[in-house]
Design an enzyme around this catalytic site. Structure first.
Site, PDB file in Angstrom:
ATOM      1  N   ASN A  98       1.341  -2.445   5.554  1.00 60.36           N
ATOM      2  CA  ASN A  98       0.708  -1.131   5.708  1.00 60.36           C
ATOM      3  C   ASN A  98      -0.664  -1.042   5.044  1.00 60.36           C
ATOM      4  O   ASN A  98      -1.535  -0.321   5.524  1.00 60.36           O
ATOM      5  CB  ASN A  98       1.649  -0.072   5.121  1.00 60.36           C
ATOM      6  CG  ASN A  98       0.974   1.274   4.943  1.00 60.36           C
ATOM      7  OD1 ASN A  98       0.788   2.021   5.908  1.00 60.36           O
ATOM      8  ND2 ASN A  98       0.573   1.589   3.707  1.00 60.36           N
ATOM      9  N   TYR A 132     -12.799  -2.529  11.599  1.00 58.06           N
ATOM     10  CA  TYR A 132     -11.442  -1.974  11.479  1.00 58.06           C
ATOM     11  C   TYR A 132     -10.664  -2.159  12.789  1.00 58.06           C
ATOM     12  O   TYR A 132      -9.498  -2.571  12.791  1.00 58.06           O
ATOM     13  CB  TYR A 132     -11.572  -0.487  11.118  1.00 58.06           C
ATOM     14  CG  TYR A 132     -10.276   0.260  10.917  1.00 58.06           C
ATOM     15  CD1 TYR A 132      -9.596   0.207   9.701  1.00 58.06           C
ATOM     16  CD2 TYR A 132      -9.737   1.052  11.934  1.00 58.06           C
ATOM     17  CE1 TYR A 132      -8.410   0.915   9.517  1.00 58.06           C
ATOM     18  CE2 TYR A 132      -8.564   1.760  11.756  1.00 58.06           C
ATOM     19  CZ  TYR A 132      -7.900   1.696  10.546  1.00 58.06           C
ATOM     20  OH  TYR A 132      -6.733   2.400  10.367  1.00 58.06           O
ATOM     21  N   GLY A 191       0.821  -1.216   0.000  1.00 55.90           N
ATOM     22  CA  GLY A 191       0.000   0.000   0.000  1.00 55.90           C
ATOM     23  C   GLY A 191       0.845   1.253   0.000  1.00 55.90           C
ATOM     24  O   GLY A 191       0.633   2.165   0.808  1.00 55.90           O
TER      25      GLY A 191
HETATM   26  P1  NAP Z   1      -4.615   5.268   2.305  1.00 53.88           P
HETATM   27  O1  NAP Z   1      -4.104   6.629   1.991  1.00 53.88           O
HETATM   28  O2  NAP Z   1      -6.079   5.006   2.232  1.00 53.88           O
HETATM   29  O3  NAP Z   1      -3.838   4.200   1.371  1.00 53.88           O
HETATM   30  C1  NAP Z   1      -4.156   2.854   1.459  1.00 53.88           C
HETATM   31  C2  NAP Z   1      -3.145   2.044   0.690  1.00 53.88           C
HETATM   32  O4  NAP Z   1      -3.522   0.646   0.794  1.00 53.88           O
HETATM   33  C3  NAP Z   1      -3.115   2.384  -0.788  1.00 53.88           C
HETATM   34  O5  NAP Z   1      -1.795   2.295  -1.266  1.00 53.88           O
HETATM   35  C4  NAP Z   1      -3.971   1.287  -1.408  1.00 53.88           C
HETATM   36  O6  NAP Z   1      -3.620   0.998  -2.756  1.00 53.88           O
HETATM   37  C5  NAP Z   1      -3.611   0.105  -0.524  1.00 53.88           C
HETATM   38  N1  NAP Z   1      -4.617  -0.955  -0.577  1.00 53.88           N
HETATM   39  C6  NAP Z   1      -5.943  -0.883  -0.328  1.00 53.88           C
HETATM   40  N2  NAP Z   1      -6.535  -2.081  -0.523  1.00 53.88           N
HETATM   41  C7  NAP Z   1      -5.551  -2.941  -0.901  1.00 53.88           C
HETATM   42  C8  NAP Z   1      -5.513  -4.314  -1.278  1.00 53.88           C
HETATM   43  N3  NAP Z   1      -6.616  -5.097  -1.292  1.00 53.88           N
HETATM   44  N4  NAP Z   1      -4.326  -4.852  -1.618  1.00 53.88           N
HETATM   45  C9  NAP Z   1      -3.188  -4.115  -1.622  1.00 53.88           C
HETATM   46  N5  NAP Z   1      -3.162  -2.805  -1.296  1.00 53.88           N
HETATM   47  C10 NAP Z   1      -4.327  -2.226  -0.942  1.00 53.88           C
HETATM   48  O7  NAP Z   1      -4.153   4.797   3.767  1.00 53.88           O
HETATM   49  P2  NAP Z   1      -3.288   5.572   4.885  1.00 53.88           P
HETATM   50  O8  NAP Z   1      -4.153   6.559   5.554  1.00 53.88           O
HETATM   51  O9  NAP Z   1      -1.974   5.987   4.329  1.00 53.88           O
HETATM   52  O10 NAP Z   1      -3.076   4.381   5.940  1.00 53.88           O
HETATM   53  C11 NAP Z   1      -1.940   3.540   5.887  1.00 53.88           C
HETATM   54  C12 NAP Z   1      -1.954   2.627   7.110  1.00 53.88           C
HETATM   55  O11 NAP Z   1      -1.991   3.408   8.306  1.00 53.88           O
HETATM   56  C13 NAP Z   1      -3.167   1.710   7.184  1.00 53.88           C
HETATM   57  O12 NAP Z   1      -2.791   0.475   7.739  1.00 53.88           O
HETATM   58  C14 NAP Z   1      -4.100   2.441   8.114  1.00 53.88           C
HETATM   59  O13 NAP Z   1      -5.026   1.578   8.733  1.00 53.88           O
HETATM   60  C15 NAP Z   1      -3.103   3.026   9.097  1.00 53.88           C
HETATM   61  N6  NAP Z   1      -3.598   4.175   9.842  1.00 53.88           N
HETATM   62  C16 NAP Z   1      -3.858   5.333   9.198  1.00 53.88           C
HETATM   63  C17 NAP Z   1      -4.290   6.413   9.955  1.00 53.88           C
HETATM   64  C18 NAP Z   1      -4.566   7.759   9.332  1.00 53.88           C
HETATM   65  O14 NAP Z   1      -4.889   8.679  10.082  1.00 53.88           O
HETATM   66  N7  NAP Z   1      -4.440   7.913   8.043  1.00 53.88           N
HETATM   67  C19 NAP Z   1      -4.483   6.290  11.330  1.00 53.88           C
HETATM   68  C20 NAP Z   1      -4.205   5.066  11.938  1.00 53.88           C
HETATM   69  C21 NAP Z   1      -3.743   4.016  11.176  1.00 53.88           C
HETATM   70  P3  NAP Z   1      -4.339   1.779  -4.007  1.00 53.88           P
HETATM   71  O15 NAP Z   1      -3.764   3.164  -4.017  1.00 53.88           O
HETATM   72  O16 NAP Z   1      -3.938   0.986  -5.192  1.00 53.88           O
HETATM   73  O17 NAP Z   1      -5.805   1.751  -3.718  1.00 53.88           O
END
Ligand code: NAP
Length: 245
Positions: free
Chosen positions: A87, A152, A10
């Site tokens: 991730n 989640y 991701g």
């Molecule tokens: P994001 O911007 O929504 O990006 C999600 C990533 O996961 C994208 O690269 C997406 O690929 C990929 N993805 C989604 N479904 C997938 C699948 N089936 N197979 C492979 N890849 C897949 O997420 P983010 O906010 O950066 O979050 C990253 C991590 O941090 C996650 O584990 C999230 O739970 C955690 N987190 C985030 C926050 C926050 O505030 N943002 C807070 C706590 C934890 P595509 O681009 O190709 O769709």
């Protein structure tokens, strides 16, 4: 650590992209995944622009054959990953009474079973290398709970338990397994919340602001470094004081 491979799932955007670039800047061959060819191409151009070595590849973390072919390609092109960062994740928020089976299943499969699939696929090579680093991205909500996110939060809490158990299994082989729990970080995932909901959340954060993707990436870079060799089974929180576990 130069020329060792770091795999970040991701990595097309958000936190994953920041982690990929940070590990690339440490000298790792940075391999990042996206769900589409277009996303993989963007990873390629981002790495090239930053003058980092590595590649974007396509992966669907819910598909075992996609995981197997990704690992084959990485081993063919470079060598087996020394670092794995689990991730990739999605949200399908709903109150439990309204939650659909497909919303529950998709989140558990993408956010929890993915860590099992990817880690198992990388572990044999790490055992042969007599070393490796696994970092699983969980969430503050795994500790605080969050209404509307039972799927989640269950997945992210599962990742913490997975991290501890695997850390015990592989510690004697020089492999460390840790988790990083971000709070509210500026990404597409939090942009979905809308401005007023975001403002309410920021009011609750002692440091008074949303976090940056780089602030999460720095912690991951420390955990994969040689200096963090005595840390395993831990979760490092990056949440501006929002929740003190
Ligand atoms: P994001 O911007 O929504 O990006 C999600 C990533 O996961 C994208 O690269 C997406 O690929 C990929 N993805 C989604 N479904 C997938 C699948 N089936 N197979 C492979 N890849 C897949 O997420 P983010 O906010 O950066 O979050 C990253 C991590 O941090 C996650 O584990 C999230 O739970 C955690 N987190 C985030 C926050 C926050 O505030 N943002 C807070 C706590 C934890 P595509 O681009 O190709 O769709």
């Amino acid at each position: 650590m130069n020329s060792r491979v770091a795999l970040v799932t991701g990595a097309s955007r958000g936190i994953g992209k920041a982690i990929l670039h940070k590990l690339g800047s440490m000298g790792f061959v940075a391999v990042g995944t996206a769900t589409t060819n277009e996303g993989a191409g963007k990873i390629d151009s981002g790495l090239a622009q930053a003058d980092l070595s590595g590649k974007g590849l396509v992966l669907d973390v819910t598909q075992a054959d996609s995981v197997a072919s990704l690992l084959d390609e990485i081993r063919d092109r470079y060598s087996a990953p020394y670092v794995l960062v689990n991730n990739a994740a999605i949200t399908r928020d709903n109150l439990l009474l309204r939650m659909k089976d497909h919303e529950w299943d998709a989140v558990i499969d993408t956010n929890l079973s993915s860590a099992y699939r990817l880690t198992r696929a990388c572990l044999r090579d790490m055992l042969k290398m007599r070393g490796g680093r696994v970092v699983n991205i969980t969430s503050v909500t795994a500790f605080s709970g969050n209404a509307g996110q039972a799927n989640y939060v269950a997945a992210k809490a599962g990742v913490v338990g997975f991290t501890k158990s695997l850390a015990l299994e592989v510690a004697s082989r020089g492999i460390t397994v840790n988790a990083v729990a971000p709070g509210f970080i500026e990404t597409d995932m939090t942009a979905k919340l809308g401005e007023s909901q975001q403002a309410k959340l920021v009011e609750k954060i002692p440091l008074g602001r949303i976090g940056s993707t780089d602030e999460v990436a720095h912690v991951v870079s420390f955990l994969v470094s040689a200096e963090a060799g005595y840390i395993t089974g831990e979760t490092v929180h990056v949440n501006g004081g929002l929740y003190m576990a």
